[in-house]
Design a protein around this motif. Structure first.
Motif: not given
Length: 120
Positions: A1-12, A41-56
């Motif tokens: 969850m922390l890595s997904a939130l970090s990814q989203l905040l880094l993009f923002q 798009l380049l990666k081919g979709g979200p990773g497991h951590a990003l997908q579960t973090g986004s769902q949360n």
């Protein structure tokens, strides 16, 4: 969850930095979302951590409306005094959204009206 939130905040953050550095008329979070879209798009979709973090995050999306509701309650006197422009803008923007959505959907559907007209 922390890595997904970090990814989203880094993009923002990257979108905000670029929008301010180039003085673009686009909000930084919108650019960040665009960067995230391109990366997915380049990666081919979200990773497991990003997908579960986004769902949360989506499960608790209603909590993000608390600040907006609080702001309305703080400025309730303005809402009461300016109800007509608010009502008109809500009605006009809703109608415009419906019309644009209907036209876009009609354009995106594969020739339904043209095919029906040719078959008759």
């Amino acid at each position: 969850m922390l890595s997904a939130l970090s990814q989203l905040l880094l993009f923002q953050l990257s979108g905000e930095v670029i929008a301010r550095a180039l003085a673009l008329p686009v909000p930084g979070p919108v650019l960040g979302m665009l960067f995230l879209f391109v990366a997915l798009l380049l990666k081919g979709g979200p990773g497991h951590a990003l997908q579960t973090g986004s769902q949360n995050l989506l499960q608790h999306l209603s909590l993000l409306f608390v600040p907006a509701g609080t702001g309305i309650m703080v400025h309730f006197h303005r809402v009461g005094s300016e109800w007509l422009p608010l009502l008109l803008s809500l009605i006009i923007s809703t109608a415009a959204t419906l019309v644009v959505t209907a036209v876009a959907m009609k354009c995106c559907l594969p020739g339904t009206a043209a095919v029906k007209g040719e078959q008759q």
